[in-house]
Design an enzyme around this catalytic site. Structure first.
Site, mmCIF file in Angstrom:
data_model
loop_
_atom_site.group_PDB
_atom_site.id
_atom_site.type_symbol
_atom_site.label_atom_id
_atom_site.label_comp_id
_atom_site.label_asym_id
_atom_site.label_seq_id
_atom_site.Cartn_x
_atom_site.Cartn_y
_atom_site.Cartn_z
ATOM 1 N N HIS A 1 3.485 21.335 -5.724
ATOM 2 C CA HIS A 1 4.831 20.594 -6.291
ATOM 3 C C HIS A 1 5.234 19.754 -5.013
ATOM 4 C CE1 HIS A 1 8.920 19.747 -7.654
ATOM 5 N NE2 HIS A 1 8.305 19.748 -8.739
ATOM 6 N N ASP B 1 4.771 23.295 -15.352
ATOM 7 C CA ASP B 1 3.996 22.564 -16.602
ATOM 8 C C ASP B 1 2.688 23.272 -17.026
ATOM 9 O OD1 ASP B 1 5.344 20.111 -16.931
ATOM 10 O OD2 ASP B 1 4.632 19.323 -15.015
HETATM 11 N N1 CMC Z 1 -5.031 20.891 -6.620
HETATM 12 C C1 CMC Z 1 -5.778 20.885 -5.527
HETATM 13 N N2 CMC Z 1 -5.272 20.697 -4.359
HETATM 14 C C2 CMC Z 1 -3.790 20.357 -4.272
HETATM 15 C C3 CMC Z 1 -3.207 20.357 -5.380
HETATM 16 C C4 CMC Z 1 -3.786 20.651 -6.702
HETATM 17 N N3 CMC Z 1 -2.983 20.540 -7.816
HETATM 18 N N4 CMC Z 1 -1.943 19.697 -5.250
HETATM 19 C C5 CMC Z 1 -2.032 19.571 -3.944
HETATM 20 N N5 CMC Z 1 -3.279 19.977 -3.312
HETATM 21 C C6 CMC Z 1 -3.393 19.761 -1.935
HETATM 22 C C7 CMC Z 1 -3.588 18.277 -1.581
HETATM 23 O O1 CMC Z 1 -5.007 18.028 -1.480
HETATM 24 C C8 CMC Z 1 -3.127 18.547 0.077
HETATM 25 O O2 CMC Z 1 -4.273 19.048 0.634
HETATM 26 P P1 CMC Z 1 -4.464 18.653 2.442
HETATM 27 O O3 CMC Z 1 -3.433 19.288 2.912
HETATM 28 O O4 CMC Z 1 -5.727 19.460 2.608
HETATM 29 O O5 CMC Z 1 -4.879 17.257 2.239
HETATM 30 C C9 CMC Z 1 -2.190 19.467 -0.119
HETATM 31 O O6 CMC Z 1 -2.449 20.331 -1.053
HETATM 32 C C10 CMC Z 1 -0.849 18.772 -0.091
HETATM 33 O O7 CMC Z 1 -0.638 18.438 -1.238
HETATM 34 P P2 CMC Z 1 -0.263 16.736 -1.492
HETATM 35 O O8 CMC Z 1 -0.826 15.830 -2.210
HETATM 36 O O9 CMC Z 1 0.408 16.300 -0.067
HETATM 37 O O10 CMC Z 1 1.334 17.076 -2.067
HETATM 38 P P3 CMC Z 1 2.238 15.935 -2.775
HETATM 39 O O11 CMC Z 1 3.645 16.620 -2.719
HETATM 40 O O12 CMC Z 1 1.744 14.530 -2.401
HETATM 41 O O13 CMC Z 1 1.727 16.392 -4.506
HETATM 42 C C11 CMC Z 1 1.684 16.857 -6.617
HETATM 43 C C12 CMC Z 1 2.346 16.978 -5.254
HETATM 44 C C13 CMC Z 1 2.648 17.561 -7.800
HETATM 45 C C14 CMC Z 1 1.787 15.523 -6.877
HETATM 46 C C15 CMC Z 1 0.214 17.725 -6.467
HETATM 47 O O14 CMC Z 1 0.447 18.992 -6.015
HETATM 48 C C16 CMC Z 1 -0.389 17.450 -7.678
HETATM 49 O O15 CMC Z 1 -1.063 16.565 -8.192
HETATM 50 N N6 CMC Z 1 -0.514 18.750 -8.673
HETATM 51 C C17 CMC Z 1 -1.259 18.406 -9.914
HETATM 52 C C18 CMC Z 1 -0.288 17.762 -11.037
HETATM 53 C C19 CMC Z 1 0.993 18.432 -11.190
HETATM 54 O O16 CMC Z 1 0.934 19.573 -11.776
HETATM 55 N N7 CMC Z 1 2.167 17.908 -11.522
HETATM 56 C C20 CMC Z 1 3.056 18.273 -11.886
HETATM 57 C C21 CMC Z 1 4.413 18.521 -11.016
HETATM 58 S S1 CMC Z 1 5.804 19.656 -11.601
HETATM 59 C C22 CMC Z 1 6.523 18.683 -12.815
HETATM 60 C C23 CMC Z 1 7.251 17.694 -12.343
HETATM 61 O O17 CMC Z 1 8.244 17.826 -11.654
HETATM 62 O O18 CMC Z 1 7.174 16.443 -12.556
#
Ligand code: CMC
Length: 431
Positions: free
Chosen positions: A307, A365
């Site tokens: 998240h 989710d």
């Molecule tokens: N699976 C694998 N790796 C992950 C995931 C995941 N679901 N989420 C984050 N990471 C890794 C990411 O690759 C990064 O790694 P590194 O530091 O080595 O580069 C690290 O964790 C930090 O992640 P980020 O991409 O910088 O985090 P973000 O804040 O940009 O993304 C997110 C948040 C929710 C988009 C992401 O965690 C994701 O894509 N999750 C899966 C989709 C999901 O479940 N979304 C629902 C969110 S909750 C409902 C809502 O409020 O809408």
């Protein structure tokens, strides 16, 4: 005395004082509104990871501690003791209602649940296999063509009627989108049923027989609505505020919010969780899929994990996990292969160092998808249910923005990286 931080500009050897602002809770915020005028510089913050776009009194999140408060009340307490109608009132009005206020509010919502008969024609125009979110974006946007008496955004009474209409009609519209996709007749709302019960009946009932409510499932549905009701300045809420900042009408703004919510990184994640479980197929493949999720060259991510704000357990996921077990027990489907797989995946990921180090916990989710699947919703309906529940948050935030004298039309800046000025070349001279 106003607190300040000083920005040192090494290019001009000068320092600029920027005032610090404080909310009632949370970190202090640097006020950069005069930055461009005083320094000639913009700030760069893709994804708004360090930028507050507004002041708000509605929802507070402490992502490090896993705290979520609506108007000061914790989500755990609201989920345990309250109901969705009460939470809607709280988000819209700032206080929990007394008995009379609650009765009046519930009656207002109940009496706005039907949709204009002409609007029913809109559904018939969609392809039979249209995604319910596609239908919802279209039909909710079209509400602006039907309710001209609640479009004056400067009139608080108009705004309140539009808010009630949106909250009230959303279950009817979402259930109709489902009925259309399965080719069953639309069911009209009934005023003797609760909000959640009405939605379940309009979705799963058929005119040929009586529909019997199941109190455990009705409670779970109501709880899912509560847990999705608002989440401060997330992508879809910011979209609603941005659309509304130009003075657009509330129905159009909520349609914009629905469009944004549809994406798999946001509200589409609960649908993506089930698709992912389908793809994983069996517990034997979990290890391989976890490796894919960790591989930076592979776009695959573990849906339902991680998240932007929560770097601790999502407090909504905790409540949802409990509801998930209640629903699975009630329906006796705990051993259904996909649900077993989900539980196994959760266990393995929570112990995996990649996920532990990055503080990637299951989010709301992950469980909502499992519950909705067990209740019989097709995956294509999951995000529509999220949209239905989030409508109150969107509209409360939109109202707050319209009333905020500081808000202006949203207009970010950019770092231009394209070509410099060049002469137009006539077509016949181009190579
Ligand atoms: N699976 C694998 N790796 C992950 C995931 C995941 N679901 N989420 C984050 N990471 C890794 C990411 O690759 C990064 O790694 P590194 O530091 O080595 O580069 C690290 O964790 C930090 O992640 P980020 O991409 O910088 O985090 P973000 O804040 O940009 O993304 C997110 C948040 C929710 C988009 C992401 O965690 C994701 O894509 N999750 C899966 C989709 C999901 O479940 N979304 C629902 C969110 S909750 C409902 C809502 O409020 O809408």
């Amino acid at each position: 005395m106003t607190e300040k931080v000083t920005l040192n500009d090494a290019t001009t050897n000068s320092g600029y004082d920027l005032p610090l602002m404080s909310g009632s809770m949370g970190p202090k915020v640097i006020d950069i509104r005069r930055l461009y005028a005083e320094t000639g510089h913009f700030t760069y913050d893709p994804g708004f990871v360090a930028t507050a776009s507004c002041e708000s009194k509605i929802t507070y999140i402490d992502g490090d501690e896993g705290v979520l408060l609506h108007r000061g009340y914790s989500i755990d307490e609201l989920a345990e003791h309250s109901d969705f109608m009460e939470v809607c009132y709280l988000l819209l009005h700032g206080e929990l209602p007394n008995r009379d206020e609650k009765d009046t509010f519930v009656s207002n919502i109940t009496n706005h649940t039907m949709i204009h008969e002409q609007l029913v024609q809109f559904f018939r125009g969609f392809r039979r296999d249209a995604h319910p979110m596609a239908i919802m974006v279209g039909v909710v946007g079209a509400l602006s063509a039907f309710y001209h008496d609640s479009l004056d955004i400067d009139d608080p009474h108009h705004r309140m009627i539009a808010s009630h209409r949106l909250i009230a009609k959303m279950p009817t519209i979402a259930a109709m989108a489902y009925k259309y996709s399965v080719g069953q007749p639309f069911l009209t709302p009934r005023n003797d049923q609760s909000y959640a019960e009405n939605f379940l009946r309009m979705t799963f009932g058929v005119p040929a027989e009586d529909w019997k409510p199941n109190p455990v499932l009705t409670k779970a549905m109501d709880r899912i609505f509560i847990l999705h009701a608002d989440h401060e300045q997330n992508a879809s809420t910011s979209t609603v505020r941005l659309a509304g900042s130009s003075g657009a009408n509330p129905f159009a703004c909520i349609a914009a919010g629905i469009a944004c919510l549809w994406g798999p990184s946001h509200g589409g994640a609960n649908e993506a969780v089930l698709n992912m479980l389908d793809e994983i197929g069996s517990v034997d493949n979990v290890a391989e899929m976890l490796n894919r999720a960790k591989d930076k060259d592979d776009p695959f991510r573990l849906m339902g994990f991680g998240h932007r704000v929560y770097k601790n357990y999502d407090p909504r996921a905790k409540v949802m996990q409990q509801t998930c077990h209640e629903v699975l027990d009630e329906l006796g489907v705990k051993n259904e292969p996909m649900l077993k797989l989900a539980m196994e995946l959760e266990k393995i990921a929570l112990e995996d160092s990649y996920f532990v180090e990055r503080q990637l916990y299951p989010n709301v989710d992950f469980y909502s998808g499992i519950i909705l699947k067990a209740m019989g919703f097709p995956t294509s309906m999951f995000t529509s249910i999220f949209a239905l529940a989030r409508t109150v948050g969107w509209i409360a935030q939109w109202n707050e923005m319209v009333e905020d004298p500081v808000q202006k039309i949203g207009r970010p800046r950019q770092i231009y990286t394209g070509e410099g000025p060049r002469k137009y070349v006539p077509l016949h001279q181009r190579g």
